[in-house]
Design a protein around this motif. Sequence first.
Motif, PDB file in Angstrom:
ATOM      1  N   THR A 112       0.809  -1.227   0.000  1.00 31.10           N
ATOM      2  CA  THR A 112       0.000   0.000   0.000  1.00 31.10           C
ATOM      3  C   THR A 112       0.838   1.270   0.000  1.00 31.10           C
ATOM      4  O   THR A 112       0.338   2.345  -0.339  1.00 31.10           O
ATOM      5  N   HIS A 113       2.100   1.165   0.406  1.00 30.77           N
ATOM      6  CA  HIS A 113       2.958   2.348   0.522  1.00 30.77           C
ATOM      7  C   HIS A 113       4.290   2.128  -0.196  1.00 30.77           C
ATOM      8  O   HIS A 113       4.840   1.010  -0.199  1.00 30.77           O
ATOM      9  N   LYS A 169       1.557   6.840  -0.289  1.00 35.67           N
ATOM     10  CA  LYS A 169       0.496   5.835  -0.201  1.00 35.67           C
ATOM     11  C   LYS A 169      -0.172   5.713  -1.570  1.00 35.67           C
ATOM     12  O   LYS A 169      -0.596   6.717  -2.154  1.00 35.67           O
ATOM     13  N   SER A 171      -2.573   3.000  -2.250  1.00 37.07           N
ATOM     14  CA  SER A 171      -3.890   2.357  -2.156  1.00 37.07           C
ATOM     15  C   SER A 171      -4.162   1.984  -0.707  1.00 37.07           C
ATOM     16  O   SER A 171      -3.299   2.135   0.164  1.00 37.07           O
ATOM     17  N   ASP A 172      -5.381   1.443  -0.464  1.00 39.63           N
ATOM     18  CA  ASP A 172      -5.727   0.928   0.860  1.00 39.63           C
ATOM     19  C   ASP A 172      -5.494  -0.579   0.946  1.00 39.63           C
ATOM     20  O   ASP A 172      -5.670  -1.175   2.015  1.00 39.63           O
ATOM     21  N   GLY A 174      -7.241  -2.922  -0.539  1.00 47.68           N
ATOM     22  CA  GLY A 174      -8.487  -3.702  -0.633  1.00 47.68           C
ATOM     23  C   GLY A 174      -8.704  -4.260  -2.026  1.00 47.68           C
ATOM     24  O   GLY A 174      -8.364  -3.632  -3.033  1.00 47.68           O
ATOM     25  N   GLU A 177     -11.137  -2.284  -4.375  1.00 43.25           N
ATOM     26  CA  GLU A 177     -10.778  -0.918  -4.763  1.00 43.25           C
ATOM     27  C   GLU A 177     -10.723  -0.797  -6.282  1.00 43.25           C
ATOM     28  O   GLU A 177     -10.581  -1.780  -7.011  1.00 43.25           O
ATOM     29  N   ASN A 179      -8.490  -0.162  -8.417  1.00 46.35           N
ATOM     30  CA  ASN A 179      -7.051  -0.112  -8.628  1.00 46.35           C
ATOM     31  C   ASN A 179      -6.698  -0.223 -10.105  1.00 46.35           C
ATOM     32  O   ASN A 179      -7.408  -0.869 -10.893  1.00 46.35           O
ATOM     33  N   ASP A 209      -4.663   3.259  -6.512  1.00 45.71           N
ATOM     34  CA  ASP A 209      -5.989   3.874  -6.520  1.00 45.71           C
ATOM     35  C   ASP A 209      -5.784   5.378  -6.296  1.00 45.71           C
ATOM     36  O   ASP A 209      -5.548   5.805  -5.162  1.00 45.71           O
ATOM     37  N   LYS A 212      -7.301   7.174  -3.284  1.00 42.81           N
ATOM     38  CA  LYS A 212      -6.794   6.875  -1.938  1.00 42.81           C
ATOM     39  C   LYS A 212      -5.352   7.359  -1.734  1.00 42.81           C
ATOM     40  O   LYS A 212      -4.821   7.273  -0.624  1.00 42.81           O
TER      41      LYS A 212
END
Length: 229
Positions: A112-113, A169, A171-172, A174, A177, A179, A209, A212
């Motif tokens: 995510t990061h 970041k 995305s989360d 998920g 999402e 994406n 995403d 996000k």
Amino acid sequence: MNTLMRRPALLAVAGAALALSLTACQGGKDSNASTSASESAAAGKTDGASETAETTDSAGSTGSQGSSASSDSSGSTDSSGSTGGQAAGSTPVCKAGDVTITAATQDGPPYTHLVLTAKNTSGHSCRLAGFPHVQLLESHKQDVPAVAKSKPAAPVVISAGAPAYALLKVSDGGVDEDNEPVSAFSVTLEGDSTVIAVSAPGSDGIAADPAKALTGYWTPELRNGADDF
């Protein structure tokens, strides 16, 4: 009879003369004593006044020196404070040609990061202002928003060969999402509109995403946990 009458008269005249002489002597002594006393008193006052003047001059001189010392001391403090500020302010802002930017994943999947590393390859010190302006997709031209809490307290100055970091970041993480795959993205620095193409880590790139996405400010060290967002 005439002889007897003259002697008392002569004695009376002599006595009167003697009395006058004694009176004159006493008066002279008293006058001399008064004069001496007056001169002594005057001399005492003069000496006292001189001592007072010397004391006042001495105190005044000491006070002046003290004030001068205080002024010099405070001046040096201000000067030193001004010198530190000018040193940071006089460092040129990093341009696109001054740094090499790479991206790496932070922690494990889901990724995510990303950690962005800007290495100073210019051969001189430069200052990284603000945060990286990131656009992840060609279809989304808006810059990724920056997180204010990640802003460092002092300007980020990197010497030749030194790095700075920013957390990104994407995305989360998920599965539901919206994406999209990203193999490369663009970064611009504050103060320079030159677009820097940065390759995404991994052979397949990353899933991003844009709704996000967030970015942190440039920092002189990677602060694990300090920029959680």
